[in-house]
Design a protein around this motif. Sequence first.
Motif, short mmCIF file in Angstrom:
data_model
loop_
_atom_site.label_atom_id
_atom_site.label_comp_id
_atom_site.label_asym_id
_atom_site.label_seq_id
_atom_site.Cartn_x
_atom_site.Cartn_y
_atom_site.Cartn_z
N ILE A 147 -9.84 9.90 9.50
CA ILE A 147 -9.70 11.19 10.70
C ILE A 147 -11.28 10.90 11.50
O ILE A 147 -11.01 11.01 12.58
CB ILE A 147 -10.05 12.39 9.75
N TYR A 148 -12.34 10.41 10.92
CA TYR A 148 -13.58 10.05 11.46
C TYR A 148 -13.36 9.14 12.68
O TYR A 148 -13.97 9.14 13.45
CB TYR A 148 -14.35 9.90 10.36
N SER A 149 -12.33 8.24 12.39
CA SER A 149 -12.27 7.15 13.45
C SER A 149 -11.71 7.65 14.72
O SER A 149 -11.88 7.01 15.78
CB SER A 149 -11.39 6.03 12.80
N GLY A 150 -11.19 8.66 14.61
CA GLY A 150 -10.37 9.26 15.89
C GLY A 150 -8.98 8.26 16.22
O GLY A 150 -8.20 8.94 17.07
N ILE A 151 -8.61 7.48 15.54
CA ILE A 151 -7.31 6.84 15.66
C ILE A 151 -6.10 7.60 15.07
O ILE A 151 -6.29 7.83 13.84
CB ILE A 151 -7.60 5.49 15.34
N GLU A 152 -5.29 7.92 15.75
CA GLU A 152 -4.14 8.93 15.25
C GLU A 152 -3.35 7.82 14.58
O GLU A 152 -2.86 6.76 15.03
CB GLU A 152 -3.73 9.73 16.35
N THR A 153 -2.47 8.35 13.71
CA THR A 153 -1.19 7.60 13.49
C THR A 153 0.02 8.20 14.29
O THR A 153 0.00 9.49 14.53
CB THR A 153 -0.85 8.19 11.85
N LYS A 154 0.78 7.28 14.44
CA LYS A 154 2.19 7.69 15.34
C LYS A 154 3.07 8.09 14.31
O LYS A 154 3.16 7.15 13.37
CB LYS A 154 2.34 6.57 16.65
N LYS A 189 0.93 -1.42 -0.10
CA LYS A 189 -0.08 -0.04 0.05
C LYS A 189 0.98 1.28 -0.08
O LYS A 189 1.97 1.14 -0.38
CB LYS A 189 -0.92 -0.07 1.15
N GLY A 190 0.33 2.50 0.31
CA GLY A 190 0.93 3.80 0.27
C GLY A 190 2.28 3.64 1.57
O GLY A 190 3.24 4.33 1.35
N ALA A 236 -3.72 7.99 1.58
CA ALA A 236 -2.92 6.66 1.75
C ALA A 236 -3.31 6.20 2.92
O ALA A 236 -4.13 6.66 3.85
CB ALA A 236 -1.55 7.23 1.66
N ASP A 237 -2.60 4.88 3.32
CA ASP A 237 -3.04 4.13 4.55
C ASP A 237 -2.46 4.45 5.87
O ASP A 237 -2.18 3.84 6.58
CB ASP A 237 -2.80 2.79 4.16
N PHE A 238 -2.44 6.02 5.98
CA PHE A 238 -2.01 6.61 7.16
C PHE A 238 -2.28 7.92 7.11
O PHE A 238 -2.71 8.71 5.95
CB PHE A 238 -0.47 6.40 7.43
N ALA A 242 3.00 2.62 11.58
CA ALA A 242 2.28 1.55 11.12
C ALA A 242 1.02 1.81 10.17
O ALA A 242 0.41 3.10 10.49
CB ALA A 242 1.74 0.30 12.15
N PRO A 243 0.54 1.07 9.43
CA PRO A 243 -0.62 1.55 8.59
C PRO A 243 -1.69 1.71 9.54
O PRO A 243 -1.90 0.92 10.54
CB PRO A 243 -0.90 0.21 7.80
N HIS A 244 -2.50 2.63 9.08
CA HIS A 244 -3.94 2.76 9.82
C HIS A 244 -5.00 1.72 9.84
O HIS A 244 -5.26 0.88 8.59
CB HIS A 244 -4.65 4.09 9.34
N PRO A 245 -5.61 1.37 10.95
CA PRO A 245 -6.21 0.03 11.14
C PRO A 245 -7.80 0.22 10.26
O PRO A 245 -8.21 -0.85 9.99
CB PRO A 245 -6.35 -0.10 12.58
N VAL A 246 -8.14 1.29 9.97
CA VAL A 246 -9.53 1.31 9.22
C VAL A 246 -9.23 1.66 7.88
O VAL A 246 -10.39 1.85 7.02
CB VAL A 246 -10.36 2.41 9.88
#
Length: 327
Positions: free
Chosen positions: A111-118, A20-21, A146-148, A131-135
């Motif tokens: 963004i909507y998920s509220g789960i931040e990328t580290k 992926k990205g 892209a996937d983050f 790591a890639p974003h889980p959603v």
Amino acid sequence: RRKLMRFLGARVVLTNPAHKGTGMVIKAKELADKHGWFFPNQFDNEANAWIHEMTTGPEIVNAFEDANIKLDHFVLAYGSGGTLKGVAKVLRERSPDTKIHVCEPDNAPMIYSGIETKYPESGTPSTSFHAPHPVWRPHLFQGWAADFIPKLVCKAEKSGYIDEVIHPGGDDAINTSRELAAQEGIFSGTSGGGVLAGAIKIAETAPEGTSILAIIPDTGERYLSTPLFDNIPADMTEEEKALAESTPSTPPPPPDLPGVLPEAIEFVKKTNTENKVVFWSLQYCEFCWTLKKLLDAVGIPYEAINIDSFEYAKDQMGNMYRAALCD
């Protein structure tokens, strides 16, 4: 897209689609480190946002001020986040009442998920993500999400630059892009269609007289191999065939060829006799190109005589050979 990039002089290195990205970014950094190439790091680089703060943002505000129009809504998507962070900063300073709406795919609502990328400072595997974003899921918006979540997008969000996140669907984006081309003559891709679909959604409930600006940053020529063009045929449709048959398609008169001269007949006979395969062709004829490629592919040697080439232009020698061939 690959052909366009190579045509422009780039070398295109493909990465594993399963990576992926995030894999794309890692590979780009590996290549930069290995070969000493410049790595723009556009997802982190503040220069990306700065140039939009210096150019795109002021251009937008100045245009609305000059027209004496209040900009109510600003709609865009995020790819690297440079446009978002740079333009939004200017809008907050010079047009604080403008609402900023950010589009992201409905099936990858990071963004909507509220789960931040580290973002690890060590740069392992990248400063752009841990790591890639889980959603994240595969979507049709090439150039978006892209996937983050890019660091520039994260900074824009934490700075309060996002008033609403809109989630267009891929089908809506494709349909909007096609309507935009057919009705307005604006040739955009799925990404542009997605932004406009988001803007239309706002317009559906906005009071009359509301001003909405949508950023459509891409061109449709980059999408010819994507689902956007799946139902666009290259050959004539039945409707087009009927239109073609509605008039007689009168052929143009044939060109006036010179008379058949003995020296032209002799050249044709000599060439045909001395070679097992002779290809009397037109230099830039697609059919001739195809046949030459076929002969080359199967390994058949041949002598090609391009009768319309400049070599045979003097005194219409090419046309004389053509007349001799027709005799």
